[in-house]
Design a protein around this motif. Structure first.
Motif, mmCIF file in Angstrom:
data_model
loop_
_atom_site.group_PDB
_atom_site.id
_atom_site.type_symbol
_atom_site.label_atom_id
_atom_site.label_comp_id
_atom_site.label_asym_id
_atom_site.label_seq_id
_atom_site.Cartn_x
_atom_site.Cartn_y
_atom_site.Cartn_z
ATOM 1 N N MET A 1 0.844 -1.185 0.000
ATOM 2 C CA MET A 1 0.000 0.000 0.000
ATOM 3 C C MET A 1 0.885 1.242 0.000
ATOM 4 S SD MET A 1 -3.306 -0.727 2.459
ATOM 5 C CE MET A 1 -2.440 -0.507 3.956
ATOM 6 N N ASN A 2 0.455 2.228 -0.750
ATOM 7 C CA ASN A 2 1.188 3.492 -0.748
ATOM 8 C C ASN A 2 0.647 4.394 0.361
ATOM 9 O OD1 ASN A 2 -1.218 4.542 -1.729
ATOM 10 N ND2 ASN A 2 -0.490 4.638 -3.845
ATOM 11 N N TRP A 3 1.172 5.590 0.451
ATOM 12 C CA TRP A 3 0.784 6.478 1.556
ATOM 13 C C TRP A 3 -0.679 6.886 1.483
ATOM 14 C CZ3 TRP A 3 -1.115 11.286 0.598
ATOM 15 C CH2 TRP A 3 -0.913 11.802 -0.674
ATOM 16 N N LEU A 4 -1.227 7.019 0.265
ATOM 17 C CA LEU A 4 -2.630 7.397 0.120
ATOM 18 C C LEU A 4 -3.549 6.278 0.610
ATOM 19 C CD1 LEU A 4 -4.720 9.440 -0.870
ATOM 20 C CD2 LEU A 4 -4.543 8.393 -3.138
ATOM 21 N N ASP A 5 -3.208 5.034 0.269
ATOM 22 C CA ASP A 5 -4.012 3.901 0.747
ATOM 23 C C ASP A 5 -3.978 3.815 2.268
ATOM 24 O OD1 ASP A 5 -4.705 3.131 -1.844
ATOM 25 O OD2 ASP A 5 -2.921 1.862 -2.046
ATOM 26 N N ARG A 6 -2.811 4.003 2.838
ATOM 27 C CA ARG A 6 -2.709 3.942 4.313
ATOM 28 C C ARG A 6 -3.516 5.061 4.966
ATOM 29 N NH1 ARG A 6 2.641 2.555 2.958
ATOM 30 N NH2 ARG A 6 3.359 4.683 3.308
ATOM 31 N N ALA A 7 -3.523 6.248 4.338
ATOM 32 C CA ALA A 7 -4.297 7.362 4.900
ATOM 33 C C ALA A 7 -5.793 7.081 4.820
ATOM 34 C CB ALA A 7 -3.956 8.649 4.162
ATOM 35 N N ILE A 8 -6.233 6.499 3.702
ATOM 36 C CA ILE A 8 -7.657 6.189 3.558
ATOM 37 C C ILE A 8 -8.069 5.117 4.555
ATOM 38 C CG2 ILE A 8 -9.391 5.219 1.994
ATOM 39 C CD1 ILE A 8 -7.910 6.666 -0.283
ATOM 40 N N VAL A 9 -7.223 4.105 4.759
ATOM 41 C CA VAL A 9 -7.521 3.054 5.743
ATOM 42 C C VAL A 9 -7.588 3.646 7.148
ATOM 43 C CG1 VAL A 9 -6.573 0.976 6.845
ATOM 44 C CG2 VAL A 9 -6.651 1.144 4.358
ATOM 45 N N ALA A 10 -6.737 4.605 7.444
ATOM 46 C CA ALA A 10 -6.751 5.215 8.775
ATOM 47 C C ALA A 10 -8.033 6.008 9.007
ATOM 48 C CB ALA A 10 -5.533 6.128 8.944
ATOM 49 N N VAL A 11 -8.537 6.664 7.967
ATOM 50 C CA VAL A 11 -9.749 7.472 8.114
ATOM 51 C C VAL A 11 -11.005 6.602 8.022
ATOM 52 C CG1 VAL A 11 -11.107 9.344 7.073
ATOM 53 C CG2 VAL A 11 -8.623 9.539 7.252
ATOM 54 N N SER A 12 -11.047 5.730 7.019
ATOM 55 C CA SER A 12 -12.220 4.878 6.802
ATOM 56 C C SER A 12 -11.746 3.487 6.413
ATOM 57 C CB SER A 12 -13.099 5.476 5.708
ATOM 58 O OG SER A 12 -14.175 4.608 5.426
ATOM 59 N N PRO A 13 -11.673 2.583 7.394
ATOM 60 C CA PRO A 13 -11.145 1.242 7.099
ATOM 61 C C PRO A 13 -11.946 0.478 6.042
ATOM 62 C CG PRO A 13 -11.286 1.601 9.465
ATOM 63 C CD PRO A 13 -11.950 2.757 8.811
ATOM 64 N N VAL A 14 -13.260 0.622 6.016
ATOM 65 C CA VAL A 14 -14.088 -0.120 5.052
ATOM 66 C C VAL A 14 -13.792 0.356 3.622
ATOM 67 C CG1 VAL A 14 -16.454 -0.591 4.313
ATOM 68 C CG2 VAL A 14 -15.886 -0.555 6.747
#
Length: 109
Positions: A1-14
């Motif tokens: 996962m890149n940084w954008l994917d990790r940020a999205i998972v942190a905000v909204s895991p689903v």
């Protein structure tokens, strides 16, 4: 996962999980095997040179084989006709354009 994917998972895991799964499915669909090695490409020589230099020493043999195919195979005759028709077309079509009689006043005076 890149940084954008990790940020999205942190905000909204689903939503992050759906994004990662969609990227994984897309990578499976976009699996190109054009450069793969296998039974179909065994013995295939693909030089990195231009067509003229790749044919260099074998040019005479290629010419003899193509002429033989034109003589003996109707599919080759049709292929030659199609290529000639698409490349050359109707050729140079001469046409003469003359002025109308009304435009040529005083030409012979």
């Amino acid at each position: 996962m890149n940084w954008l994917d990790r940020a999205i998972v942190a905000v909204s895991p689903v939503r992050g999980l759906r994004r990662v799964q969609a990227k994984a499915r897309a990578s499976v669909v976009m699996n190109y095997d054009a450069a793969s090695k296998g039974r179909r490409t065994y013995g295939w020589k693909a030089p990195g040179t231009a067509a003229d230099s790749a044919a260099g020493a074998n040019r005479a043999r290629l010419r003899y084989l193509s002429r033989d195919m034109i003589r003996n195979r109707s599919l080759a005759v049709r292929g030659q006709a199609v290529i000639t028709g698409n490349v050359v077309g109707t050729g140079i079509m001469p046409s003469v354009q003359m002025p109308d009689d009304g435009d040529a006043t005083g030409a012979m005076e």
